[in-house]
Design an enzyme around this catalytic site. Structure first.
Site, PDB file in Angstrom:
ATOM      1  N   LEU A  68      -0.778  19.786   8.283  1.00  0.00           N
ATOM      2  CA  LEU A  68      -0.739  21.055   9.043  1.00  0.00           C
ATOM      3  C   LEU A  68      -0.444  20.827  10.526  1.00  0.00           C
ATOM      4  O   LEU A  68      -0.195  21.771  11.269  1.00  0.00           O
ATOM      5  CB  LEU A  68      -2.048  21.825   8.869  1.00  0.00           C
ATOM      6  CG  LEU A  68      -2.330  22.337   7.446  1.00  0.00           C
ATOM      7  CD1 LEU A  68      -3.671  23.065   7.384  1.00  0.00           C
ATOM      8  CD2 LEU A  68      -1.215  23.238   6.940  1.00  0.00           C
ATOM      9  N   ASN A  99      -3.774  12.806   9.853  1.00  0.00           N
ATOM     10  CA  ASN A  99      -2.915  12.178  10.881  1.00  0.00           C
ATOM     11  C   ASN A  99      -2.401  13.176  11.913  1.00  0.00           C
ATOM     12  O   ASN A  99      -1.201  13.313  12.148  1.00  0.00           O
ATOM     13  CB  ASN A  99      -1.760  11.396  10.236  1.00  0.00           C
ATOM     14  CG  ASN A  99      -0.851  12.268   9.389  1.00  0.00           C
ATOM     15  OD1 ASN A  99      -1.252  13.332   8.930  1.00  0.00           O
ATOM     16  ND2 ASN A  99       0.374  11.812   9.178  1.00  0.00           N
ATOM     17  N   HIS A 184      -2.803   6.019   0.430  1.00  0.00           N
ATOM     18  CA  HIS A 184      -1.364   6.034   0.732  1.00  0.00           C
ATOM     19  C   HIS A 184      -0.918   4.596   0.476  1.00  0.00           C
ATOM     20  O   HIS A 184      -1.179   3.704   1.274  1.00  0.00           O
ATOM     21  CB  HIS A 184      -1.135   6.459   2.183  1.00  0.00           C
ATOM     22  CG  HIS A 184       0.253   6.181   2.700  1.00  0.00           C
ATOM     23  ND1 HIS A 184       1.135   7.184   3.041  1.00  0.00           N
ATOM     24  CD2 HIS A 184       0.919   5.021   2.937  1.00  0.00           C
ATOM     25  CE1 HIS A 184       2.275   6.639   3.459  1.00  0.00           C
ATOM     26  NE2 HIS A 184       2.169   5.332   3.417  1.00  0.00           N
ATOM     27  N   HIS A 237       1.066  10.643  -3.742  1.00  0.00           N
ATOM     28  CA  HIS A 237       2.541  10.678  -3.817  1.00  0.00           C
ATOM     29  C   HIS A 237       3.211   9.459  -4.486  1.00  0.00           C
ATOM     30  O   HIS A 237       3.955   8.722  -3.852  1.00  0.00           O
ATOM     31  CB  HIS A 237       3.160  10.932  -2.436  1.00  0.00           C
ATOM     32  CG  HIS A 237       2.614  10.137  -1.276  1.00  0.00           C
ATOM     33  ND1 HIS A 237       2.574   8.769  -1.260  1.00  0.00           N
ATOM     34  CD2 HIS A 237       2.084  10.529  -0.088  1.00  0.00           C
ATOM     35  CE1 HIS A 237       2.065   8.356  -0.115  1.00  0.00           C
ATOM     36  NE2 HIS A 237       1.743   9.400   0.611  1.00  0.00           N
ATOM     37  N   ASP A 310       2.928  17.126  -0.234  1.00  0.00           N
ATOM     38  CA  ASP A 310       3.102  16.266   0.939  1.00  0.00           C
ATOM     39  C   ASP A 310       3.899  17.018   2.009  1.00  0.00           C
ATOM     40  O   ASP A 310       4.721  16.433   2.731  1.00  0.00           O
ATOM     41  CB  ASP A 310       3.770  14.938   0.558  1.00  0.00           C
ATOM     42  CG  ASP A 310       3.584  13.859   1.634  1.00  0.00           C
ATOM     43  OD1 ASP A 310       2.888  14.126   2.636  1.00  0.00           O
ATOM     44  OD2 ASP A 310       4.137  12.750   1.468  1.00  0.00           O
TER      45      ASP A 310
HETATM   46 ZN   LIG Z   1       1.176   9.366   2.544  1.00  0.00          ZN
END
Ligand SMILES: [Zn+2]
Length: 429
Positions: A68, A99, A184, A237, A310
Site C-alpha cells: 500500500l 516495506n 520472500h 509468490h 503482490d
Molecule cells: Zn516478495
C-alpha cells in the site's frame, strides 16, 4: 446507520459451508441475517433489493499480499487509494507488506496504517510486520509489540531473510506470539542484478537473468528450517515448477507449509517482456510456459493454497525508463478476479476452488475473520459477474498508478459489487 440489503437470486458459492446453490441473502446491521431459497425473502420497506440473476455471491475476497506504500511513498499509492482499488477488484480485506518508509517494524507504523485504513473505510487492512529491524536482516524486530499493535504475520518481503540463523529464530519466536512467518524466497547471491528470468530469451535480449534456483534454493532452506523447528511457514509468490514440487513434497511429508502465487504467474510467461516492456518486470520474474503450467496444476491440486496479487504500484517515473533501471512490480488488485475466472473457463479451477483460493484460504492462513457466509457473521460479501466483458483501460484504473501488463486487455468477468461489514464499498450495478 447501516443499510438493509436484500440480495436476490444469486448463485451463492460458499466453500466453507459446502454451498453452491441459488438463493437470497438478507444483510442488516452489518451482518448476514438470513440465507434462504431464491425468491423466498421479501425486502423490508426501508431496505434495498438487488437482483443477482446470473451473478455469484461469494464471501468477501481477501488479498494476502499487497503493497500500500504508505507511509513514505504516497506518490505510488496510499492506504486510501490502495483499498479503493481493492474494493473495485472485489476485495474486502488486504494484508499489506511492511516495506514502507519507514518500515513497519514497530507499533507506531502499524497503528498509523490501521488508523489510515479506518479513516478510508474501503477495505479491512491487516498489516504484516517486519521480521527484522528495518528489514535489514540483522536484528529481530519486537514481535510482541507488533502483535499487540495489530500485525497478523511477519515478513521482510521485498527482500529475503538472508541469514539462516535469523530465519530460524524468527520461526521459533513467532510461535510464542501466534504469528505466521511469510517467506520472500530469494537467494540474493544468485539473483543479484538480474532483471528477468534467466533463459535463452534473456540472452537474446541481452538482459541479466535471475535463475529459477534463486527462488527454489531459498524455498528449500525455509522449508527445512520450518520443519526442523516444527513451525508453520508461508511461501509468498511462487513462480517455478520446482517451487511447486518442493511444496507438494513438503505437504506430503506433513510439513505445515502454505503457499501463494499471483495471477501474473498463471497468466503470463517471460515472453511478455517482449520488447523490453517494463510492465512485465517483477520479482520473482515471469517464467516459462512450463512453469506456468506447473503453477496452474498446483492451484488445481491444492499444493498452492492462495492467490494473492503482490499489488506493487510504481509511478511512471520509475517504470518508464530503461528495462535495467525500472522498478520491480505491477499493480494487481483490479485484475485478479478476471484473470482467475479465465482458469475457471479453462476448467482448471472450479468456481468453488476459485473462492477457496481468493477468500477461504487467505482467511485461514492469516487467522483473520472472513472466508464464509454463515448467518450471523459480519457481512463481507463480493458479487461477481462471471460474464461481464470489459477492457481494462487506463481510464478505468482505480489504483494511483497504472503499471500493469494487463492494461488494455479484453477481460471477461469481474467483481460488480463489494460489501464490507454490510456497507457497499464498490458497485457497478
Ligand atoms: Zn516478495
Amino acid at each position: 446507520m447501516s443499510i438493509i440489503l436484500l440480495l436476490q437470486n444469486g448463485r451463492i458459492i460458499d466453500p466453507a459451508n459446502s454451498l453452491d446453490q441459488d438463493g437470497d441473502v438478507l444483510i442488516a446491521d452489518g451482518c448476514i441475517q438470513q440465507i434462504a431459497a431464491p425468491g423466498s425473502l421479501t425486502c423490508p420497506d426501508n431496505g434495498k433489493s438487488v437482483n443477482l440473476k446470473g451473478k455469484w455471491l461469494v464471501p468477501g475476497l481477501i488479498d494476502m499480499h499487497v503493497h500500500l506504500r504508505e507511509p513514505g511513498e504516497e506518490y505510488k499509492e496510499t492506504v486510501a487509494s490502495g483499498t479503493k482499488a481493492a474494493a473495485a477488484g472485489g476485495f474486502t480485506a488486504v494484508a499489506c507488506m511492511p516495506n514502507t518508509s519507514p518500515v513497519n517494524d514497530n507499533q507506531s507504523v502499524t497503528s498509523f496504517i490501521l488508523a489510515k485504513a479506518k479513516e478510508a473505510g474501503s477495505a479491512r487492512v491487516y498489516p504484516v510486520g517486519a521480521i527484522s529491524n528495518n528489514s535489514e536482516g540483522t536484528i529481530l524486530s519486537e514481535f510482541g509489540e507488533l502483535k499487540n499493535a495489530g500485525v497478523v504475520a511477519l515478513s521482510d518481503d521485498g527482500r529475503p531473510v538472508a541469514n539462516s540463523q535469523l530465519m530460524r529464530r524468527a520461526l521459533e519466536y513467532s510461535g510464542s506470539h501466534g504469528l505466521l512467518v511469510i517467506s520472500h524466497a530469494e537467494e540474493m547471491s544468485l539473483s543479484e542484478n538480474g532483471v528477468m528470468n534467466e533463459s535463452n530469451l534473456s540472452t537474446r535480449l541481452g538482459l541479466r537473468g535471475i535463475p529459477r534456483v534463486a527462488e527454489e534454493i531459498m524455498i528449500y532452506r525455509d522449508l527445512a528450517l520450518a520443519e526442523y523447528v516444527n513451525r508453520p511457514i508461508h511461501i509468498a509468490h511462487i513462480s517455478t515448477r520446482e517451487s511447486v514440487d518442493l511444496i507438494r513434497r513438503a505437504k506430503a511429508k506433513g510439513c505445515q507449509v502454505t503457499a501463494e502465487t499471483t495471477p501474473h504467474y498463471f497468466s503470463l510467461t517471460e515472453e511478455a517482456v517482449g520488447k523490453y516492456d517494463t510492465r512485465a518486470k517483477m520479482n520473482p520474474p515471469l517464467r516459462t510456459a512450463d512453469d506456468m503450467t506447473a503453477i496452474r496444476e498446483g492451484l488445481q491440486d491444492g499444493t498452492i493454497d492462495a492467490i494473492a496479487t503482490d499489488h506493487a504500484p510504481h509511478s511512471a517515473m520509475e517504470k518508464e525508463v530503461e528495462f535495467d533501471r525500472a522498478a520491480n512490480g505491477i499493480i494487481g488488485l483490479e485484475t485478479s478476479v478476471p484473470l482467475t475466472l479465465a482458469l475457471v473457463r479453462e476448467n482448471i479451477l472450479t468456481p468453488t476452488r476459485m473462492i477457496e483460493l481468493l477468500s477461504v484460504s487467505p482467511a485461514h492462513i492469516l487467522g483473520v475473520p472472513g472466508g464464509s457466509l454463515s448467518e450471523g457473521e459480519v457481512a463481507d460479501v463480493t458479487i461477481v459477474d462471471p460474464e461481464k466483458s470489459f477492457v481494462y483501460s487506463l481510464d478505468k484504473v482505480v489504483s494511483k498508478n497504472s503499471n500493469s501488463p494487463f492494461l488494455d486487455w479484453e477481460m471477461t468477468g469481474k467483481a460488480v459489487m463489494t460489501i464490507m461489514g454490510g456497507e457497499i464499498t464498490f458497485s457497478e450495478m
